[in-house]
Design an enzyme around this catalytic site. Sequence first.
Site, PDB file in Angstrom:
ATOM      1  N   TYR A  78      -0.177  13.788   7.117  1.00 26.00           N
ATOM      2  CA  TYR A  78       0.351  13.854   5.747  1.00 26.00           C
ATOM      3  C   TYR A  78       0.590  15.303   5.324  1.00 26.00           C
ATOM      4  O   TYR A  78       1.575  15.605   4.653  1.00 26.00           O
ATOM      5  CB  TYR A  78      -0.631  13.204   4.771  1.00 26.00           C
ATOM      6  CG  TYR A  78      -0.701  11.709   4.893  1.00 26.00           C
ATOM      7  CD1 TYR A  78       0.190  10.883   4.211  1.00 26.00           C
ATOM      8  CD2 TYR A  78      -1.662  11.106   5.689  1.00 26.00           C
ATOM      9  CE1 TYR A  78       0.131   9.503   4.321  1.00 26.00           C
ATOM     10  CE2 TYR A  78      -1.739   9.721   5.807  1.00 26.00           C
ATOM     11  CZ  TYR A  78      -0.838   8.933   5.118  1.00 26.00           C
ATOM     12  OH  TYR A  78      -0.896   7.568   5.227  1.00 26.00           O
TER      13      TYR A  78
ATOM     14  N   ASP B 108       3.983   1.754   9.603  1.00 22.79           N
ATOM     15  CA  ASP B 108       3.421   2.846   8.806  1.00 22.79           C
ATOM     16  C   ASP B 108       3.833   4.182   9.447  1.00 22.79           C
ATOM     17  O   ASP B 108       5.004   4.388   9.727  1.00 22.79           O
ATOM     18  CB  ASP B 108       1.900   2.654   8.690  1.00 22.79           C
ATOM     19  CG  ASP B 108       1.240   3.597   7.706  1.00 22.79           C
ATOM     20  OD1 ASP B 108       1.289   3.322   6.489  1.00 22.79           O
ATOM     21  OD2 ASP B 108       0.686   4.628   8.143  1.00 22.79           O
TER      22      ASP B 108
ATOM     23  N   HIS C  10       1.586  -4.564   2.943  1.00 23.48           N
ATOM     24  CA  HIS C  10       1.900  -3.484   3.880  1.00 23.48           C
ATOM     25  C   HIS C  10       1.442  -3.825   5.292  1.00 23.48           C
ATOM     26  O   HIS C  10       2.050  -3.386   6.272  1.00 23.48           O
ATOM     27  CB  HIS C  10       1.214  -2.201   3.395  1.00 23.48           C
ATOM     28  CG  HIS C  10       1.449  -1.006   4.260  1.00 23.48           C
ATOM     29  ND1 HIS C  10       2.646  -0.335   4.291  1.00 23.48           N
ATOM     30  CD2 HIS C  10       0.637  -0.346   5.135  1.00 23.48           C
ATOM     31  CE1 HIS C  10       2.575   0.685   5.134  1.00 23.48           C
ATOM     32  NE2 HIS C  10       1.366   0.689   5.671  1.00 23.48           N
TER      33      HIS C  10
END
Length: 280
Positions: free
Chosen positions: A202, A95, A258
Amino acid sequence: MFTNGVNLHVVMAGPQDGPLVILLHGFPEFWYGWRKQIPALVKAGYHVWAPDQRGYNRSDKPAGVDAYHIDTLARDIVGLIEASGREQVYLVGHDWGAAVAWWVAGNYPQYIKKLAILNVPHPAVMRRTVLEDEEQRKKSWYIFFFQLPWLPERSLSANDYTNLVRALKGSSRRGTFNAEDIAAYKQAWSQPGAVTSMLNWYRAAVRHQGKAQELGRIRPPTLMIWGANDIALSRTMAQPSIDLCDEGRLVFLEEASHWVQHEEPEMVNRLLLEFFGDAL
């Protein structure tokens, strides 16, 4: 450990004289995300470092979005490598940890003996796909939500982190995260300033998105392990990413999501050990 102006909490295990493996977690995890890999690596003779990256759990959480620029995140890890005294290390990322690992390997290849990437494309491939592919933009909706001020923090923290728990459980195979795991994650999320710092990764990525296209070919040997049932990242980004590696291998795990290292730990461990194996 002090690195690049911050103190990072680093879990260490295994023989001091073993080859060093550094494991980089992603959102919304912490070092604990590698709990199923650390024992296997140690048993095989490796020395393992699993840091809480900046903004997470027990590591420092500097204020402001710019403190989470990808260059800065990568320099944190370069500082750890330099502090280790090793000439080269094995670097593994999942990730956001994979995004940092790509960046370290691309910009500081002299430090990386081998690179292993779990379920995140090369940053240039990610940027291009988000810009050009409507389906991937839909999958990435949460990234745009996270750009808002204060509302994402409130949403993720509300009702004892219900939405964060739902995100983990809803994007993984049933039973992947048990009650003990969730309790550990909640403890990490509840550290002062943690949720904002995690979101700032982010925010910095979008604010400085043009940086992604600056990352070129990856010189160290690279293994990419990709859980095919990732609901957030299209598998179509995997092959173009490995194509940017001078020496790359791509393995799809068709039944995994994921959270590939959680769901298929034995296979992930075997692939990592086979890939690293020439060290021992």
